[in-house]
Design a protein around this motif. Structure first.
Motif, mmCIF file in Angstrom:
data_model
loop_
_atom_site.group_PDB
_atom_site.id
_atom_site.type_symbol
_atom_site.label_atom_id
_atom_site.label_comp_id
_atom_site.label_asym_id
_atom_site.label_seq_id
_atom_site.Cartn_x
_atom_site.Cartn_y
_atom_site.Cartn_z
ATOM 1 N N TRP A 18 1.049 -1.233 0.218
ATOM 2 C CA TRP A 18 -0.293 -0.011 0.229
ATOM 3 C C TRP A 18 0.704 1.153 -0.523
ATOM 4 C CZ3 TRP A 18 -0.915 3.639 3.852
ATOM 5 C CH2 TRP A 18 -1.608 3.644 4.296
ATOM 6 N N LEU A 19 1.752 1.722 0.637
ATOM 7 C CA LEU A 19 2.983 2.702 0.359
ATOM 8 C C LEU A 19 3.617 2.731 -0.221
ATOM 9 C CD1 LEU A 19 4.744 2.414 4.579
ATOM 10 C CD2 LEU A 19 2.976 4.322 3.747
ATOM 11 N N ALA A 20 3.982 1.872 -0.644
ATOM 12 C CA ALA A 20 4.472 1.845 -1.672
ATOM 13 C C ALA A 20 3.593 1.854 -3.558
ATOM 14 C CB ALA A 20 5.298 0.195 -2.763
ATOM 15 N N GLY A 21 2.630 1.598 -3.181
ATOM 16 C CA GLY A 21 1.289 2.091 -4.503
ATOM 17 C C GLY A 21 1.441 3.340 -4.424
ATOM 18 N N GLY A 30 -5.852 -3.197 -4.217
ATOM 19 C CA GLY A 30 -6.055 -4.276 -3.510
ATOM 20 C C GLY A 30 -6.083 -4.658 -2.129
ATOM 21 N N LEU A 31 -6.450 -5.033 -1.503
ATOM 22 C CA LEU A 31 -5.678 -5.737 -0.409
ATOM 23 C C LEU A 31 -5.209 -6.811 -1.032
ATOM 24 C CD1 LEU A 31 -5.943 -6.244 2.349
ATOM 25 C CD2 LEU A 31 -7.456 -8.673 2.340
ATOM 26 N N VAL A 37 2.645 -7.268 -3.527
ATOM 27 C CA VAL A 37 3.373 -6.028 -4.073
ATOM 28 C C VAL A 37 4.437 -6.119 -2.838
ATOM 29 C CG1 VAL A 37 4.041 -4.126 -4.508
ATOM 30 C CG2 VAL A 37 2.167 -5.008 -5.883
ATOM 31 N N GLY A 38 3.852 -7.041 -2.097
ATOM 32 C CA GLY A 38 5.086 -6.401 -0.656
ATOM 33 C C GLY A 38 5.318 -7.521 -0.306
ATOM 34 N N ILE A 39 5.214 -8.829 -0.107
ATOM 35 C CA ILE A 39 5.819 -9.773 -0.409
ATOM 36 C C ILE A 39 6.632 -10.025 -2.046
ATOM 37 C CG2 ILE A 39 5.617 -12.504 -0.448
ATOM 38 C CD1 ILE A 39 2.809 -12.081 0.475
#
Length: 84
Positions: A18-21, A30-31, A37-39
């Protein structure tokens, strides 16, 4: 990995995505997209920091920063590929 560790892992992935987005394109994915993306970003960030010999520590904050930076790099590369 127990259930609590898995939950923390997914939470860090979701927040990092979310932060990178927000940093790279102005919104989240979206969740499930944020978690993915985070992983992937955490893997990329860990690899890049390992190459550079940088360690941010083993805590949640260090893991989150590593994941956010890796996810931002991932989104930058994906954006460059999409433009090409």
């Amino acid at each position: 990995m127990d259930l609590i560790s898995l939950g923390i892992f997914l939470l860090i992935g979701a927040v990092a995505g979310w932060l990178a987005g927000l940093l790279m394109r102005g919104g989240g994915f979206g969740l499930l997209g944020n978690i993915l993306v985070g992983i992937v970003g955490a893997v990329i960030g860990g690899f890049l920091f390992g190459l550079a010999g940088i360690s941010l520590g083993g805590g949640m904050i260090g893991s989150l920063i590593t994941a956010v930076i890796g996810a931002a790099v991932l989104l930058l590369v994906v954006g460059l590929i999409k433009k090409a």
